[in-house]
Structure formats: C-alpha cells, structure tokens
Write an enzyme that holds these catalytic residues in place. Structure first.
Site, PDB file in Angstrom:
ATOM      1  N   ARG A 130      40.226  28.283  18.059  1.00 49.47           N
ATOM      2  CA  ARG A 130      41.230  28.213  17.274  1.00 49.47           C
ATOM      3  C   ARG A 130      41.961  26.955  17.391  1.00 49.47           C
ATOM      4  NH1 ARG A 130      41.157  32.489  13.984  1.00 49.47           N
ATOM      5  NH2 ARG A 130      40.603  34.564  15.009  1.00 49.47           N
ATOM      6  N   LYS A 185      36.905  43.862  26.804  1.00 51.11           N
ATOM      7  CA  LYS A 185      36.989  45.130  27.529  1.00 51.11           C
ATOM      8  C   LYS A 185      38.247  45.640  27.437  1.00 51.11           C
ATOM      9  CE  LYS A 185      33.745  43.521  31.018  1.00 51.11           C
ATOM     10  NZ  LYS A 185      33.658  43.197  32.494  1.00 51.11           N
ATOM     11  N   GLY A 234      29.861  44.227  32.405  1.00 54.33           N
ATOM     12  CA  GLY A 234      29.318  44.116  33.781  1.00 54.33           C
ATOM     13  C   GLY A 234      30.210  43.419  34.814  1.00 54.33           C
ATOM     14  N   ALA A 253      34.305  34.792  35.614  1.00 56.02           N
ATOM     15  CA  ALA A 253      34.009  33.663  34.840  1.00 56.02           C
ATOM     16  C   ALA A 253      33.555  32.489  36.058  1.00 56.02           C
ATOM     17  CB  ALA A 253      35.352  33.399  34.003  1.00 56.02           C
ATOM     18  N   LYS A 300      38.720  50.101  34.028  1.00 53.34           N
ATOM     19  CA  LYS A 300      38.417  49.711  35.507  1.00 53.34           C
ATOM     20  C   LYS A 300      39.683  48.579  35.649  1.00 53.34           C
ATOM     21  CE  LYS A 300      36.644  45.672  34.284  1.00 53.34           C
ATOM     22  NZ  LYS A 300      36.850  44.191  34.510  1.00 53.34           N
ATOM     23  N   ASP A 320      31.474  47.426  38.339  1.00 49.73           N
ATOM     24  CA  ASP A 320      32.527  46.501  37.570  1.00 49.73           C
ATOM     25  C   ASP A 320      33.921  47.013  38.158  1.00 49.73           C
ATOM     26  OD1 ASP A 320      33.780  44.518  36.011  1.00 49.73           O
ATOM     27  OD2 ASP A 320      33.356  45.518  34.094  1.00 49.73           O
ATOM     28  N   THR A 338      36.344  44.226  40.295  1.00 48.53           N
ATOM     29  CA  THR A 338      37.790  44.125  40.087  1.00 48.53           C
ATOM     30  C   THR A 338      38.909  44.749  40.704  1.00 48.53           C
ATOM     31  OG1 THR A 338      36.670  44.414  37.556  1.00 48.53           O
ATOM     32  CG2 THR A 338      39.028  44.163  37.659  1.00 48.53           C
ATOM     33  N   ASN A 392      43.882  41.309  36.989  1.00 50.27           N
ATOM     34  CA  ASN A 392      44.395  42.463  36.994  1.00 50.27           C
ATOM     35  C   ASN A 392      44.819  43.045  38.404  1.00 50.27           C
ATOM     36  OD1 ASN A 392      44.061  43.758  34.194  1.00 50.27           O
ATOM     37  ND2 ASN A 392      42.092  43.005  34.621  1.00 50.27           N
ATOM     38  N   GLU A 404      43.645  42.146  30.837  1.00 51.70           N
ATOM     39  CA  GLU A 404      43.442  43.364  29.722  1.00 51.70           C
ATOM     40  C   GLU A 404      44.171  44.824  30.261  1.00 51.70           C
ATOM     41  OE1 GLU A 404      42.844  43.089  26.936  1.00 51.70           O
ATOM     42  OE2 GLU A 404      40.958  41.784  26.341  1.00 51.70           O
TER      43      GLU A 404
END
Length: 347
Positions: free
Chosen positions: A43, A119, A148, A152, A203, A256, A260, A268, A293
């Site tokens: 954007r 997610k 999964g 990044a 998760k 996952d 994480t 997170n 998230e």
C-alpha cells in the site's frame, strides 16, 4: 542463452502476485522468485519505490536482495492482472487485522482464488481467516492457508523449511504445491483448514507465555511443560471447532509451536521476554517494529474459548498480563496453583 532467459523459459514457471510487503510477504516473494515471475504489491507507494531502487526491503527484511524475477508495484490492478492467468497464483500476505480490508478490495475484481499467509483470529468476530474469506468473497472463491514453522529471515536466505497448504479445493492445493514445493521448500497438503489455522493462531499466544517463563529464568523444565500443555490447549480448541486431532501433531501444530516458542527470531517470544523484563507492551511492540499476532490473538482466543466452553488456562494467563494488568510472576503462580488433573486432551 543467459541463465535468466533459461529460467523464464523453464516449464512450470508461474506468475505469482504477493499482496503485502511486510517481512513474511517479502520472504515468500524472494523464495518464489527463484523459479517464478513474482510481483510484490504493497500500500505504501514511497516504500515500494525505495524497495525497487534498492532491490531489498530495508524496512522489514534488510540484507536480503531481491532476485531478478521479483518486481514491486503499487498498482493494485497490475498486481491482480499479473496473476490472472491459468498459471497465476494470488497470495495475501497481510496480518489478520488487514485481511478483511484486503479482501474487500479484491471483491470487485472477481478473483477465482486466494491463498493467505496470516495466522490468527479476527478480534471482535472471533473468525478464522477462511471464515473471513467466505464472508467477504463468498463460497465461489477457492481459498487456502499456507502455514507451518517458518521464519521470514530463514526462508529469504533459502534455508530448508516445510509448509502445509490447507484447502477444501484439491485444485488449489495442487496449484500451490506445484508453485511452492521445490528447492529447499517442502509442501504438504491438508484438507483440515480449521486445524491448520487454529494451530497457526494459538501457538503465537503460547510463544508469549514461553518468552515470559524464559525471561523470568524458570528453566528448561518449565519451558517444556508450557509447550506441551500449550499443545493440549491448541488441540482442545481446535477439535472443538472441527479440526482433526492428527493435524495438531504435525507441522502446523506441534512444529509451528516448537519453533515459535524456542526460536530467537520469534516476535511473540520476544514479547514475552520483554514482559518479563518489566517493559510496557507499547514499548515492546514499538521496539519490534513488526506485528506480533499473539497480542491481539490472545484476547480473541480468550473470548472465543469462553464462548465455546474450552478450558485454556495458559491463554487466559497471557491475556491477563497483556490486557488486565496482571504481573508476569502472578501469571506463573496462577498456572502452578491449578488443581491436578488427567493429562489426556479432552474436548
């Protein structure tokens, strides 16, 4: 013939449009541009112009140069046209909070399919991404979640990873496998869209809890307990919502969750570490510079679990620290003071 011309002529080449130029969208675009013609849309026109000139996303994924076959564009119509053919693939790479606005932007164009990377649960409605897609675009659009254990930075570096494409559409699953599977990325297929999405969402909340425990120095035993009991929470909620138990033992559940909760690249987990240090949530989020998230998801999951009658003590404790003023030490004490019970997962 130059190598780049050989790649353009190679069979199986697709036209992929990635809608969303954050870290994960950029990483997926970089990975897919090794084999396909990829257009990355965002954007912010000025930011995209800077990306095009520098050939990297300096704001969200610095240090990872764009392949030759990755282009950027601020023209939404051009992004859709790029992936409009029979070999096209349209990928939504926005956070859950941005999915509905993006889908509303897509709706007038009559797209045939969309794959999303986000997610979480939508706060305020408690909807999973596939439910938002159905509500905005209707049942006639094929949709799927690509999910999964994946950071990044590692995907952009070309390191190995395994993902799952979940969709009710066999044709879309086959399309995504054909486009994404290859090189150092392995893709599995699943029809359990609910299970894959619930695992990917919850998760993140549990990673915050694990970050708190690690930040307080509670040890590896506590970390293992939180991950294991967190998996039980995910499974309870997921099966209640219609997911399959086996899904939560796979990549988008256990896989996952482990990544994480234990990986230092996890946003997170870093939120939890910051909370344990006594930092304010606003400060932590500002320092991250990215969306975590698990923060909005914890509130959405707490409300949803209460509504459907699923016991989720770790999620409730995390939401209490984030939104109710509870202290991290009190979160741990609350969890440890719970009455003993059977270990088996029950719906």
């Amino acid at each position: 013939m130059p190598d780049n011309q050989t790649k353009q002529a190679a069979p199986g080449t697709r036209k992929v449009s990635v809608l969303g130029a954050g870290a994960w969208g950029t990483a997926v675009a970089i990975a897919l541009a090794q084999r396909h013609d990829v257009l990355l849309w965002g954007r912010n026109g000025a930011a995209l112009q800077a990306m095009g000139a520098a050939r990297e996303n300096a704001d969200y994924l610095p240090g990872y140069p764009f392949p030759e076959r990755l282009r950027v564009a601020a023209d939404f119509d051009a992004a859709l046209a790029h992936a409009a053919g029979k070999d096209g693939l349209l990928i939504a790479a926005c956070p859950v909070a941005g999915l509905r606005p993006l889908l509303q932007q897509l709706k007038p164009h009559g797209v045939s399919h969309v794959v999303w990377l986000c997610k979480g649960f939508e706060y305020g409605t408690g909807l999973l991404p596939h439910q938002i897609v159905r509500e905005v675009l209707g049942d006639g659009v094929a949709g799927g979640a690509l999910s999964g254990p994946s950071f990044a930075q590692e995907v952009a570096r070309g390191l190995p990873c395994a993902l799952t494409i979940a969709s009710a559409s066999a044709a879309l699953r086959d399309c995504v496998v054909a486009a994404v599977h290859g090189g150092n990325i392995r893709v599995y297929s699943s029809e359990d869209l609910v299970g894959v999405e619930v695992g990917g969402a919850v998760k993140n909340v549990l990673a915050i809890a694990t970050g708190v425990a690690d930040g307080l120095g509670l040890g590896l035993n506590a970390r293992a307990a939180l991950i294991t009991r967190g998996l039980a929470e995910i499974t309870r909620l997921g099966t209640k919502l219609g997911g399959q138990t086996e899904t939560f033992m796979g990549l988008t559940g256990m896989g996952d969750l482990i990544l994480t909760c234990t990986g230092d690249l996890s946003r997170n987990r870093r939120v939890g570490l910051g909370l344990a240090q006594g930092k304010a949530l606003d400060t932590i989020v500002q320092e991250l510079g990215h969306v975590a998230e698990g923060v909005p998801c914890s509130k959405a999951v707490r409300e949803l679990a209460a509504r459907v009658g699923v016991d989720m003590p770790i999620t409730n404790a995390v939401a209490g620290v984030l939104f109710d003023g509870d202290q991290p030490q009190a979160m741990v004490a609350k969890l440890l003071s719970r009455d003993p019970r059977d270990e088996q997962v029950k719906r």
